[in-house]
Motif scaffolding. Structure first.
Motif, PDB file in Angstrom:
ATOM      1  N   GLY A  43       0.823  -1.215   0.000  1.00 50.31           N
ATOM      2  CA  GLY A  43       0.000   0.000   0.000  1.00 50.31           C
ATOM      3  C   GLY A  43       0.853   1.259   0.000  1.00 50.31           C
ATOM      4  O   GLY A  43       0.537   2.234  -0.690  1.00 50.31           O
ATOM      5  N   CYS A  44       1.957   1.251   0.749  1.00 50.03           N
ATOM      6  CA  CYS A  44       2.863   2.406   0.759  1.00 50.03           C
ATOM      7  C   CYS A  44       3.498   2.599  -0.608  1.00 50.03           C
ATOM      8  O   CYS A  44       3.649   3.745  -1.070  1.00 50.03           O
ATOM      9  CB  CYS A  44       3.953   2.218   1.821  1.00 50.03           C
ATOM     10  SG  CYS A  44       3.360   2.351   3.512  1.00 50.03           S
ATOM     11  N   GLY A  68      -5.803   6.092  -4.048  1.00 48.08           N
ATOM     12  CA  GLY A  68      -5.194   6.573  -2.814  1.00 48.08           C
ATOM     13  C   GLY A  68      -6.104   6.439  -1.610  1.00 48.08           C
ATOM     14  O   GLY A  68      -5.806   5.714  -0.665  1.00 48.08           O
ATOM     15  N   THR A  69      -7.231   7.127  -1.686  1.00 47.59           N
ATOM     16  CA  THR A  69      -8.146   7.122  -0.540  1.00 47.59           C
ATOM     17  C   THR A  69      -8.886   5.793  -0.419  1.00 47.59           C
ATOM     18  O   THR A  69      -8.947   5.202   0.663  1.00 47.59           O
ATOM     19  CB  THR A  69      -9.161   8.272  -0.666  1.00 47.59           C
ATOM     20  OG1 THR A  69      -8.453   9.489  -0.851  1.00 47.59           O
ATOM     21  CG2 THR A  69     -10.027   8.367   0.573  1.00 47.59           C
ATOM     22  N   GLY A  70      -9.442   5.296  -1.527  1.00 43.25           N
ATOM     23  CA  GLY A  70     -10.249   4.077  -1.471  1.00 43.25           C
ATOM     24  C   GLY A  70      -9.423   2.812  -1.356  1.00 43.25           C
ATOM     25  O   GLY A  70      -9.480   2.112  -0.338  1.00 43.25           O
ATOM     26  N   LEU A  71      -8.642   2.509  -2.410  1.00 41.48           N
ATOM     27  CA  LEU A  71      -7.911   1.240  -2.432  1.00 41.48           C
ATOM     28  C   LEU A  71      -6.860   1.160  -1.336  1.00 41.48           C
ATOM     29  O   LEU A  71      -6.848   0.203  -0.557  1.00 41.48           O
ATOM     30  CB  LEU A  71      -7.250   1.024  -3.800  1.00 41.48           C
ATOM     31  CG  LEU A  71      -6.589  -0.339  -3.909  1.00 41.48           C
ATOM     32  CD1 LEU A  71      -7.220  -1.154  -5.019  1.00 41.48           C
ATOM     33  CD2 LEU A  71      -5.121  -0.213  -4.120  1.00 41.48           C
ATOM     34  N   CYS A  72      -5.965   2.148  -1.262  1.00 47.35           N
ATOM     35  CA  CYS A  72      -4.905   2.097  -0.248  1.00 47.35           C
ATOM     36  C   CYS A  72      -5.462   2.227   1.166  1.00 47.35           C
ATOM     37  O   CYS A  72      -4.950   1.603   2.096  1.00 47.35           O
ATOM     38  CB  CYS A  72      -3.854   3.168  -0.512  1.00 47.35           C
ATOM     39  SG  CYS A  72      -2.828   2.829  -1.940  1.00 47.35           S
ATOM     40  N   THR A  76      -4.417  -1.098   3.330  1.00 47.51           N
ATOM     41  CA  THR A  76      -3.493  -1.012   4.465  1.00 47.51           C
ATOM     42  C   THR A  76      -4.272  -0.980   5.772  1.00 47.51           C
ATOM     43  O   THR A  76      -5.450  -0.635   5.799  1.00 47.51           O
ATOM     44  CB  THR A  76      -2.624   0.256   4.362  1.00 47.51           C
ATOM     45  OG1 THR A  76      -3.470   1.402   4.366  1.00 47.51           O
ATOM     46  CG2 THR A  76      -1.796   0.235   3.088  1.00 47.51           C
ATOM     47  N   THR A  77      -3.599  -1.340   6.858  1.00 49.06           N
ATOM     48  CA  THR A  77      -4.307  -1.416   8.122  1.00 49.06           C
ATOM     49  C   THR A  77      -3.385  -1.101   9.295  1.00 49.06           C
ATOM     50  O   THR A  77      -2.570  -1.928   9.699  1.00 49.06           O
ATOM     51  CB  THR A  77      -4.971  -2.789   8.313  1.00 49.06           C
ATOM     52  OG1 THR A  77      -5.496  -2.855   9.630  1.00 49.06           O
ATOM     53  CG2 THR A  77      -4.041  -3.951   8.036  1.00 49.06           C
ATOM     54  N   TYR A  78      -3.524   0.092   9.812  1.00 42.78           N
ATOM     55  CA  TYR A  78      -2.757   0.487  10.989  1.00 42.78           C
ATOM     56  C   TYR A  78      -3.338  -0.172  12.242  1.00 42.78           C
ATOM     57  O   TYR A  78      -2.590  -0.538  13.155  1.00 42.78           O
ATOM     58  CB  TYR A  78      -2.763   2.007  11.126  1.00 42.78           C
ATOM     59  CG  TYR A  78      -1.834   2.509  12.186  1.00 42.78           C
ATOM     60  CD1 TYR A  78      -0.462   2.557  11.962  1.00 42.78           C
ATOM     61  CD2 TYR A  78      -2.317   2.906  13.424  1.00 42.78           C
ATOM     62  CE1 TYR A  78       0.399   2.990  12.944  1.00 42.78           C
ATOM     63  CE2 TYR A  78      -1.464   3.343  14.407  1.00 42.78           C
ATOM     64  CZ  TYR A  78      -0.105   3.389  14.167  1.00 42.78           C
ATOM     65  OH  TYR A  78       0.742   3.819  15.151  1.00 42.78           O
ATOM     66  N   SER A  79      -4.631  -0.345  12.286  1.00 43.16           N
ATOM     67  CA  SER A  79      -5.248  -0.949  13.479  1.00 43.16           C
ATOM     68  C   SER A  79      -4.817  -2.409  13.639  1.00 43.16           C
ATOM     69  O   SER A  79      -4.506  -2.849  14.752  1.00 43.16           O
ATOM     70  CB  SER A  79      -6.771  -0.842  13.416  1.00 43.16           C
ATOM     71  OG  SER A  79      -7.263  -1.482  12.253  1.00 43.16           O
ATOM     72  N   THR A  80      -4.774  -3.171  12.557  1.00 44.24           N
ATOM     73  CA  THR A  80      -4.338  -4.568  12.656  1.00 44.24           C
ATOM     74  C   THR A  80      -2.856  -4.634  13.001  1.00 44.24           C
ATOM     75  O   THR A  80      -2.435  -5.473  13.804  1.00 44.24           O
ATOM     76  CB  THR A  80      -4.629  -5.315  11.337  1.00 44.24           C
ATOM     77  OG1 THR A  80      -6.021  -5.234  11.076  1.00 44.24           O
ATOM     78  CG2 THR A  80      -4.217  -6.765  11.423  1.00 44.24           C
TER      79      THR A  80
END
Length: 124
Positions: A43-44, A68-72, A76-80
């Protein structure tokens, strides 16, 4: 109408995250959360390349919303990442927890810079 681009990107990114995580995790027997690490680094890279493309005028605002907003945002997941790091530390795997933090930040930033450089090479 712009919110539809975000919804469409997220509809692709969320299942892509789940399927990628499962495919990566199934391939090894390690405590390290390679699946989450993989989706976050990918994602980055995508977001870096998209940022470079937008800067060079090669991508529209609709593409930025979609990818950018939708797919990435859904891929990506900061919470996980946070949950898995906390779980590793609580289970006594502190070295894995520390490695997850350091590797995720270093690889994520490296991928974002690589994405920007790739976009500049392609469209700059």
């Amino acid at each position: 109408m712009t919110w539809l681009w975000v919804v469409l990107g997220a509809a692709i990114g969320a299942p892509l995250r789940y399927l990628t995580d499962r495919a990566v995790q199934k391939r090894h027997d390690s405590l390290f959360p390679w699946g989450t690490f993989t989706v976050n680094v990918v994602g980055c890279l995508i977001l870096g390349a998209l940022t470079g493309a937008v800067t060079e005028g090669a991508a529209s605002s609709q593409v930025q919303l979609l990818l950018g907003t939708g797919l990435c945002g859904a891929l990506t997941t900061y919470s996980t990442f946070s949950y898995e790091t906390l779980r590793l530390a609580e289970d006594g795997a502190r070295a894995y927890a520390a490695a997850n933090v350091v590797l995720s930040v270093v690889a994520g930033l490296g991928a974002a810079f690589a994405g920007v450089a790739l976009a500049e090479a392609l469209w700059g």
